[in-house]
Design an enzyme around this catalytic site. Structure first.
Site, short mmCIF file in Angstrom:
data_model
loop_
_atom_site.label_atom_id
_atom_site.label_comp_id
_atom_site.label_asym_id
_atom_site.label_seq_id
_atom_site.Cartn_x
_atom_site.Cartn_y
_atom_site.Cartn_z
N GLU A 157 1.11 -1.01 -0.04
CA GLU A 157 0.07 0.53 -0.21
C GLU A 157 1.37 1.48 0.05
O GLU A 157 0.51 2.46 -0.22
CB GLU A 157 -1.20 -0.11 1.30
CG GLU A 157 -2.56 1.00 0.76
CD GLU A 157 -2.84 1.27 1.97
OE1 GLU A 157 -3.74 2.24 1.80
OE2 GLU A 157 -2.78 0.59 3.08
N LYS A 215 -6.70 0.85 12.14
CA LYS A 215 -6.74 -0.30 12.28
C LYS A 215 -6.12 -0.73 13.81
O LYS A 215 -5.57 -1.46 14.18
CB LYS A 215 -6.55 -1.31 11.17
CG LYS A 215 -7.84 -1.18 10.55
CD LYS A 215 -7.21 -2.13 9.24
CE LYS A 215 -8.65 -2.43 8.25
NZ LYS A 215 -8.78 -1.31 7.48
#
Length: 411
Positions: A312, A333
């Site tokens: 990512e 997260k």
């Protein structure tokens, strides 16, 4: 194409079950990860989860209604109730055939599958619960939201694993843009913390086996070792701008763009150059009519797995070039764990709050990354002007979703 705005939000999460308690917990770097309590983990390598605490479905629905829903549907209805209440919609005065639902779930109820199979194996097929199928299937989150509130417009269920919440909001955005609906109740939900769910992801070696809650979900950190299972729901009310203005609604933010792509590479791993995720971000930017310099913040998928966080990072660099280094990048997260089908929706809400308050929360637990991962992963929370933000979601199967949120400006 109609402009689309956010007029309501609702959250059920491991760090708060209203939008405001959730948001304040993020500001305080409250980690919602702890010892897994839903079942005996003596024979499991995984000991931690991010569980929703003190959830009471009867605060939203009648007991009979609650009994006909599994937990993922209950979460969806409760988050929708907060979002609709916050929006100020008077459903008795609205044309409910123009209000739709797009609430997805990545897995559905593994719990009812476990219970039903136990009965099947022990007592035979005649003892399988008659409501097994409607309790189990993922579309019942959307169905139950529609039934509970009497919403008779377009009702859909997107299932794209961990990108479910983002794609559900993105497809709701499209429905309003093209005139299929005036209002969409959209988001994602998940409740898969159970023996089968934990065992399945653990067998993939996707879950952290750490025992320190503060070091278990550490996106972008060089010591990351897997994600922590979370649960909950995130739901927003999206509305055509003209409809929102006609009723004097409070507008929290505008949805500027949506990108959806596929890696077409591997069933669990993102494509290693980040090409697919980069294209999703570029599509969202293109639709919003923004340059890379006009985005200040990316809420990353950021799962705390080696491949996701590295690939990512590459995707962000590919999409933004040198402007990637001016971004704040973070991962919600780090505090909620990975809420699977709910993650993208909850993280979209984080982006809305960030553009509202010009505040970007820290990535909790982040200390340092390996050499290639050299972006600003927001070790400490920052106050900065946030006129545009992107929320990324990447799902098993190569599904990529990017949603661009911008400050609402009258023009």
């Amino acid at each position: 194409m109609k402009r689309v705005v956010v007029t309501g939000m609702g959250v059920i999460s491991p760090i708060g079950s209203t939008v405001e308690t959730f948001w304040e917990s993020l500001k305080q770097k409250k980690v919602g990860i702890g010892e897994l309590t839903r079942f005996d983990t003596s024979n499991y390598k995984v000991k931690l989860a991010a569980e929703v605490k003190d959830f009471d479905p009867l605060a939203t629905m009648e007991a009979k209604e609650a009994r006909r829903m599994e937990l993922f549907s209950q979460y969806a209805v409760a988050a929708s109730a907060e979002a609709i209440a916050q929006s100020g919609l008077d459903l008795e005065q609205e044309d409910v055939t123009r209000i739709g639902v797009s609430v997805g779930c990545g897995i559905g109820s593994l719990q009812i599958v476990e219970q039903a199979y136990t009965k099947l194996a022990a007592k035979g097929p005649n003892r399988v619960p008659p409501l097994l199928v409607p309790l189990m299937i993922t579309n019942m989150a959307a169905g139950n939201v529609a039934i509970h509130f009497g919403l008779k417009g377009k009702c859909t269920n997107v299932v794209t694993a961990c990108a479910t919440g983002s794609h559900s909001i993105g497809e709701a955005f499209r429905a309003i843009q093209c005139g299929d609906a005036d209002v969409m109740v959209a988001g994602g939900t998940e409740a898969a913390i159970c023996p089968l769910g934990i065992s399945g992801f653990a067998s993939l070696t996707a879950l952290s086996t750490g025992t320190d809650p503060t070091r278990a979900s550490i996106p972008f950190d060089k010591e990351r070792s897997g994600f922590v299972m979370g649960e909950g729901a995130g739901v927003v009310v999206l509305e055509a701008l003209d409809h929102a203005l006609s009723r004097g609604a409070r507008i929290y933010a505008e949805v500027g763009g949506y990108g959806a792509t596929c890696d077409a590479y591997h069933i669990t791993s993102p494509e290693e150059t980040g090409e697919g995720a980069a294209r999703a971000m570029q599509l969202a930017l293109q639709e919003a009519g923004l340059t890379t310099r006009e985005v200040q913040y990316i809420n990353a998928h950021g799962t705390s797995t080696h491949h996701n966080d590295l690939f990512e990072t590459r995707a962000i660099k590919k999409a933004f070039g040198n402007d990637a280094y001016a971004l704040n990048v973070n991962s919600t997260k780090s505090m909620t764990g990975h809420m699977l089908g709910a993650a993208g929706a909850v993280e979209f809400i984080v982006c809305v709050k960030s553009v509202m308050e010009d505040y970007i929360h820290a990535t909790a637990g982040f200390e340092s990354a390996e050499e290639e991962m050299d972006l600003n992963y927001t070790k400490k929370a920052v106050k900065r002007s946030v006129t545009a933000a992107i929320s990324n979601s990447l799902g098993f199967g190569g599904h990529n979703g990017s949603l661009l949120v911008r400050k609402y400006v009258e023009n």
